[in-house]
Design an enzyme around this catalytic site. Structure first.
Site, PDB file in Angstrom:
ATOM      1  N   PRO A  21       0.848  -1.198   0.000  1.00  0.00           N
ATOM      2  CA  PRO A  21       0.000   0.000   0.000  1.00  0.00           C
ATOM      3  C   PRO A  21       0.880   1.244   0.000  1.00  0.00           C
ATOM      4  O   PRO A  21       1.834   1.325   0.772  1.00  0.00           O
ATOM      5  CB  PRO A  21      -0.772  -0.117   1.325  1.00  0.00           C
ATOM      6  CG  PRO A  21       0.068  -0.997   2.192  1.00  0.00           C
ATOM      7  CD  PRO A  21       0.831  -1.913   1.290  1.00  0.00           C
ATOM      8  N   ALA A  23       0.381   5.544  -0.159  1.00  0.00           N
ATOM      9  CA  ALA A  23      -0.529   6.695  -0.235  1.00  0.00           C
ATOM     10  C   ALA A  23      -0.229   7.488  -1.498  1.00  0.00           C
ATOM     11  O   ALA A  23       0.928   7.758  -1.824  1.00  0.00           O
ATOM     12  CB  ALA A  23      -0.347   7.568   0.994  1.00  0.00           C
ATOM     13  N   CYS A 105       3.966   3.123   8.344  1.00  0.00           N
ATOM     14  CA  CYS A 105       4.139   4.405   7.661  1.00  0.00           C
ATOM     15  C   CYS A 105       5.031   5.330   8.484  1.00  0.00           C
ATOM     16  O   CYS A 105       4.746   5.579   9.658  1.00  0.00           O
ATOM     17  CB  CYS A 105       2.783   5.074   7.425  1.00  0.00           C
ATOM     18  SG  CYS A 105       2.956   6.673   6.616  1.00  0.00           S
ATOM     19  N   ASN A 205       9.553  -6.857   2.792  1.00  0.00           N
ATOM     20  CA  ASN A 205       9.365  -5.606   2.064  1.00  0.00           C
ATOM     21  C   ASN A 205      10.603  -4.719   2.248  1.00  0.00           C
ATOM     22  O   ASN A 205      11.239  -4.754   3.280  1.00  0.00           O
ATOM     23  CB  ASN A 205       8.098  -4.920   2.629  1.00  0.00           C
ATOM     24  CG  ASN A 205       7.812  -3.545   2.048  1.00  0.00           C
ATOM     25  OD1 ASN A 205       7.564  -2.600   2.787  1.00  0.00           O
ATOM     26  ND2 ASN A 205       7.839  -3.412   0.745  1.00  0.00           N
ATOM     27  N   GLY A 206      10.929  -3.949   1.199  1.00  0.00           N
ATOM     28  CA  GLY A 206      12.029  -2.988   1.294  1.00  0.00           C
ATOM     29  C   GLY A 206      13.102  -3.244   0.256  1.00  0.00           C
ATOM     30  O   GLY A 206      13.784  -4.268   0.292  1.00  0.00           O
ATOM     31  N   GLY A 229       7.012  -2.141  -3.379  1.00  0.00           N
ATOM     32  CA  GLY A 229       6.462  -0.798  -3.260  1.00  0.00           C
ATOM     33  C   GLY A 229       6.951   0.093  -4.387  1.00  0.00           C
ATOM     34  O   GLY A 229       6.463   0.031  -5.517  1.00  0.00           O
ATOM     35  N   ARG A 230       7.979   0.901  -4.081  1.00  0.00           N
ATOM     36  CA  ARG A 230       8.414   1.927  -5.048  1.00  0.00           C
ATOM     37  C   ARG A 230       8.860   1.350  -6.390  1.00  0.00           C
ATOM     38  O   ARG A 230       8.720   1.996  -7.421  1.00  0.00           O
ATOM     39  CB  ARG A 230       9.541   2.767  -4.425  1.00  0.00           C
ATOM     40  CG  ARG A 230       9.030   3.680  -3.305  1.00  0.00           C
ATOM     41  CD  ARG A 230      10.157   4.296  -2.501  1.00  0.00           C
ATOM     42  NE  ARG A 230      10.908   3.297  -1.767  1.00  0.00           N
ATOM     43  CZ  ARG A 230      12.122   3.488  -1.256  1.00  0.00           C
ATOM     44  NH1 ARG A 230      12.724   4.648  -1.422  1.00  0.00           N
ATOM     45  NH2 ARG A 230      12.732   2.540  -0.591  1.00  0.00           N
TER      46      ARG A 230
END
Length: 332
Positions: A21, A23, A105, A205-206, A229-230
């Site tokens: 997720p 934002a 977050c 993650n990461g 993510g990114r």
């Protein structure tokens, strides 16, 4: 690599590669695109647990799951157990099938409200929130954390144990502390220790940005899945690339420029439709920047693209850019 099937409650994930997720990024158009391109699970943007704020346009858009594939996972954020429980119940009524709790977050405006990764400093409150949410809904509840608040307070392992005891069904761990934000490098030893200590699925993650890195992280941590993510920004096909490599040990051929353009045009169309012309055009700008960032001539093009005010202009300009690329008109 032989991948065991990962389950969250009764839901079986189609692949061990999950969209994190984010934002302002993982809206409905992007989630649907990532699912189509191989993500085994996608998680919505964070929604505040203060249901009084849900009438805002931003919250309404974040709570929209029209036409979304199952299972629909919705992330909620807040620091009050009763409010979090109420937000979970309301999301269940709105069609959520998995509730994800944000304790990862690092953003100041979230942490200043004692939510997100700030919660990791209060293990008693963590337990109260997790139990309240788990007891509030008839859905599987998952949790996303970091390895701790700071290097001296790396309590991801304790939080993971609290999570399992509270009835959390899967845990995503970002291999950084809150104080690191997104700087430095993610570390995976903490994720490996957490995986060893608990029996529920763990998602690593990461900094996972390639098929090789995904495999290395899975092997190092023993995690059940990777969360991207990114690296998915402007490259939603990374899910298929990683899944294929984990299954076969082989790389998919690099996507052709023609195909990349078709994906980008599809994404633009979806943004314009979902947000309406005015907002859709603005939101498309950052996505286009991500898609083109490694392509020759992208910097100049982006400056001009960001001045465009209508969907048709955006679509035409993208087409012209790719045509020039294919004809070799744009210098590297």
């Amino acid at each position: 690599m032989d991948q065991a099937v990962t389950r969250i409650g009764t839901y079986q994930l189609a692949s061990p590669v999950i969209l994190a997720p984010m934002a302002g990024v993982t809206d409905l158009p992007f989630r649907q695109l990532c699912r189509r391109l191989g993500a085994g699970l996608v998680v919505s943007e964070m929604v505040t647990s203060d249901v009084r704020l849900w009438s805002s346009r931003k919250s309404r858009q974040r709570l929209d799951h029209t036409g979304e594939s199952e299972p629909r996972s919705v992330q909620i954020a807040g620091g009050d157990a009763e409010m979090m429980a109420e937000a979970a119940r309301m999301n269940e009524q709105l069609g959520a099938q998995i509730i994800d709790i944000n304790m990862g977050c690092p953003a100041k405006k979230v942490c200043n409200k004692a939510a997100g990764s700030a919660l990791m400093r209060d293990e008693k409150l963590v337990g109260e929130i997790l139990e309240a949410v788990v007891n509030a809904v008839n859905l599987p509840v998952t949790l996303k954390i970091r390895t701790g608040w700071c290097a001296e307070q790396r309590n991801g392992l304790q939080i993971a144990r609290i999570a399992e005891a509270s009835g959390i069904q899967a845990l995503a761990v970002h291999g950084r502390t809150r104080t690191q934000l997104y700087t430095g490098e993610a570390e995976y030893d903490s994720i490996a220790a957490i995986k060893q200590a608990i029996g529920i699925p763990v998602f690593a993650n990461g900094d996972i940005d390639s098929p090789q890195k995904a495999l290395a992280v899975l092997q190092h941590t023993g995690a059940d899945a990777v969360m991207i993510g990114r690296a998915a920004q402007g490259r939603p096909w990374i899910f298929n690339e990683i899944s294929h490599f984990l299954k076969t040990g082989e790389f998919l051929p690099a996507p052709t420029l023609d195909w990349q353009q078709s994906i980008l045009q599809e994404h633009l169309q979806a943004l314009h439709t979902f947000y309406g012309e005015h907002q859709g055009v603005r939101i498309a700008r950052k996505h286009v920047g991500w898609y083109l960032q490694t392509l020759p001539g992208a910097e100049d093009f982006r400056r001009r693209f960001n001045q465009l005010e209508c969907p048709e202009q955006q679509r035409r300009n993208i087409q012209t850019f790719f045509t020039r690329l294919l004809e070799g008109d744009l210098a590297a």
